[in-house]
Design a protein around this motif. Structure first.
Motif, PDB file in Angstrom:
ATOM      1  N   TRP A  23       0.816  -1.216   0.000  1.00 48.28           N
ATOM      2  CA  TRP A  23       0.000   0.000   0.000  1.00 48.28           C
ATOM      3  C   TRP A  23       0.851   1.268   0.000  1.00 48.28           C
ATOM      4  O   TRP A  23       0.296   2.374   0.038  1.00 48.28           O
ATOM      5  N   PHE A  24       2.166   1.119  -0.023  1.00 47.10           N
ATOM      6  CA  PHE A  24       3.054   2.266  -0.171  1.00 47.10           C
ATOM      7  C   PHE A  24       2.725   2.932  -1.501  1.00 47.10           C
ATOM      8  O   PHE A  24       2.770   2.304  -2.561  1.00 47.10           O
ATOM      9  N   ASP A  25       2.380   4.226  -1.472  1.00 46.58           N
ATOM     10  CA  ASP A  25       1.744   4.856  -2.636  1.00 46.58           C
ATOM     11  C   ASP A  25       2.770   5.449  -3.599  1.00 46.58           C
ATOM     12  O   ASP A  25       2.834   6.663  -3.797  1.00 46.58           O
ATOM     13  N   ASP A  58      -7.078   2.092  -6.175  1.00 50.57           N
ATOM     14  CA  ASP A  58      -6.998   3.525  -5.908  1.00 50.57           C
ATOM     15  C   ASP A  58      -5.574   4.000  -5.622  1.00 50.57           C
ATOM     16  O   ASP A  58      -5.358   5.199  -5.428  1.00 50.57           O
ATOM     17  N   LEU A  59      -4.591   3.103  -5.599  1.00 50.26           N
ATOM     18  CA  LEU A  59      -3.204   3.525  -5.401  1.00 50.26           C
ATOM     19  C   LEU A  59      -2.685   4.248  -6.637  1.00 50.26           C
ATOM     20  O   LEU A  59      -3.054   3.908  -7.765  1.00 50.26           O
ATOM     21  N   SER A  60      -1.817   5.219  -6.435  1.00 53.64           N
ATOM     22  CA  SER A  60      -1.433   6.152  -7.500  1.00 53.64           C
ATOM     23  C   SER A  60      -0.919   5.467  -8.747  1.00 53.64           C
ATOM     24  O   SER A  60      -1.274   5.836  -9.880  1.00 53.64           O
ATOM     25  N   ASP A  82     -10.432  -2.480  -3.000  1.00 54.08           N
ATOM     26  CA  ASP A  82     -10.271  -3.930  -2.943  1.00 54.08           C
ATOM     27  C   ASP A  82      -9.322  -4.453  -4.018  1.00 54.08           C
ATOM     28  O   ASP A  82      -8.890  -5.610  -3.955  1.00 54.08           O
ATOM     29  N   LEU A  83      -8.993  -3.627  -5.017  1.00 54.47           N
ATOM     30  CA  LEU A  83      -8.054  -4.023  -6.069  1.00 54.47           C
ATOM     31  C   LEU A  83      -6.615  -3.658  -5.721  1.00 54.47           C
ATOM     32  O   LEU A  83      -5.714  -3.834  -6.545  1.00 54.47           O
ATOM     33  N   ARG A  84      -6.380  -3.170  -4.508  1.00 52.78           N
ATOM     34  CA  ARG A  84      -5.017  -2.842  -4.084  1.00 52.78           C
ATOM     35  C   ARG A  84      -4.145  -4.097  -3.990  1.00 52.78           C
ATOM     36  O   ARG A  84      -4.637  -5.215  -3.827  1.00 52.78           O
ATOM     37  N   GLU A  85      -2.820  -3.846  -4.032  1.00 52.40           N
ATOM     38  CA  GLU A  85      -1.854  -4.898  -3.738  1.00 52.40           C
ATOM     39  C   GLU A  85      -2.029  -5.350  -2.293  1.00 52.40           C
ATOM     40  O   GLU A  85      -2.646  -4.658  -1.474  1.00 52.40           O
ATOM     41  N   LYS A  86      -1.480  -6.511  -1.970  1.00 52.10           N
ATOM     42  CA  LYS A  86      -1.457  -6.988  -0.595  1.00 52.10           C
ATOM     43  C   LYS A  86      -0.734  -5.969   0.293  1.00 52.10           C
ATOM     44  O   LYS A  86       0.297  -5.426  -0.094  1.00 52.10           O
ATOM     45  N   SER A  87      -1.280  -5.721   1.461  1.00 50.90           N
ATOM     46  CA  SER A  87      -0.613  -4.848   2.406  1.00 50.90           C
ATOM     47  C   SER A  87       0.512  -5.608   3.099  1.00 50.90           C
ATOM     48  O   SER A  87       0.319  -6.716   3.596  1.00 50.90           O
ATOM     49  N   PHE A  88       1.695  -4.984   3.134  1.00 50.18           N
ATOM     50  CA  PHE A  88       2.837  -5.570   3.820  1.00 50.18           C
ATOM     51  C   PHE A  88       3.102  -4.894   5.165  1.00 50.18           C
ATOM     52  O   PHE A  88       4.188  -5.043   5.743  1.00 50.18           O
ATOM     53  N   GLY A  89       2.121  -4.160   5.667  1.00 54.34           N
ATOM     54  CA  GLY A  89       2.207  -3.596   7.002  1.00 54.34           C
ATOM     55  C   GLY A  89       3.441  -2.728   7.209  1.00 54.34           C
ATOM     56  O   GLY A  89       3.721  -1.827   6.419  1.00 54.34           O
ATOM     57  N   GLY A  93       7.357   0.520   1.970  1.00 56.34           N
ATOM     58  CA  GLY A  93       8.245   1.655   1.792  1.00 56.34           C
ATOM     59  C   GLY A  93       9.650   1.417   2.303  1.00 56.34           C
ATOM     60  O   GLY A  93      10.524   2.267   2.125  1.00 56.34           O
ATOM     61  N   LYS A  94       9.882   0.266   2.940  1.00 55.75           N
ATOM     62  CA  LYS A  94      11.217  -0.073   3.421  1.00 55.75           C
ATOM     63  C   LYS A  94      11.972  -0.859   2.336  1.00 55.75           C
ATOM     64  O   LYS A  94      11.365  -1.412   1.417  1.00 55.75           O
TER      65      LYS A  94
END
Length: 209
Positions: A23-25, A58-60, A82-89, A93-94
């Motif tokens: 979810w890093f945009d 909805d991610l950029s 709901d079409l976003r990539e899997k969240s890596f918590g 961004g790391k």
């Protein structure tokens, strides 16, 4: 007839910077923007003047790709988280090395969808699967024959699994690898109503970028 063109967004800054996406945009790179144009041209050729519906994460990086495609097709987009990539918590961004050093690999047997990867705040693959199955169900509510779905590499496998009617509990065993900028074509046969995977991971159009 129904055609669904599933697009993985092209090159984004997290790719070139070696960072975890999720979810890093991150936005498209200069090359990624050119690749989005090539995707738009390829889809226009396949549509042959027909106007599609376009759905996008909805991610950029995905939304910008969808905007380029929509401008070419002279239509609008519908964004869907709901079409976003899997969240890596906490890993988002790391550096990818940070994630690799801490991630608990999937087991060969046993629970794979609900597997805890050991990263605080990360989604399980089951949570991603549930999102993708919901998203496709909403997309299929529309009677429009041509639809474009702009998403990320992780969701593609689960969207295909949902399309072919795979029980969600079985989706932990499959993977359909698709590269950034690829187009995968799904089709419903108008004669026998079968759900087909017509073409997987087409990247030939990227040569134009």
């Amino acid at each position: 007839m129904r055609n669904i063109f599933v697009v993985v967004h092209p090159e984004a800054s997290h790719h070139t910077d070696g960072l975890v996406g999720g979810w890093f945009d991150s936005g498209l790179t200069e090359l990624g923007t050119r690749q989005a144009g090539a995707i738009a041209r390829a889809l226009a050729d396949r549509l042959d003047g027909r106007k599609p519906e376009i759905f996008s994460s909805d991610l950029s990086r995905a939304r910008r790709t969808a905007e380029v495609v929509a401008a070419r097709a002279n239509t609008s987009i519908t964004t869907d988280p709901d079409l976003r990539e899997k969240s890596f918590g906490e890993a988002e961004g790391k550096p990818k090395e940070w994630l690799r050093a801490r991630s608990v690999p999937l087991p060969d047997v046993g629970e794979r969808l609900r597997h805890d990867e050991g990263i605080p705040g990360a989604e399980t693959r089951m949570q991603l699967a549930e999102r993708c199955y919901r998203a496709l169900a909403r997309i299929l509510e529309s009677p429009v024959e041509d639809q474009i779905v702009v998403t990320h590499g992780g969701p593609v496998t689960l969207l295909i699994a949902a399309w072919i009617g795979m029980p969600i509990e079985a989706a932990g065993r499959v993977q359909f690898p698709c590269a950034s900028g690829s187009i995968t074509t799904l089709r419903k046969d108008p004669r026998n109503f079968s759900h087909q995977l017509v073409q997987l991971n087409d990247v030939g159009h990227l040569l134009q970028a």
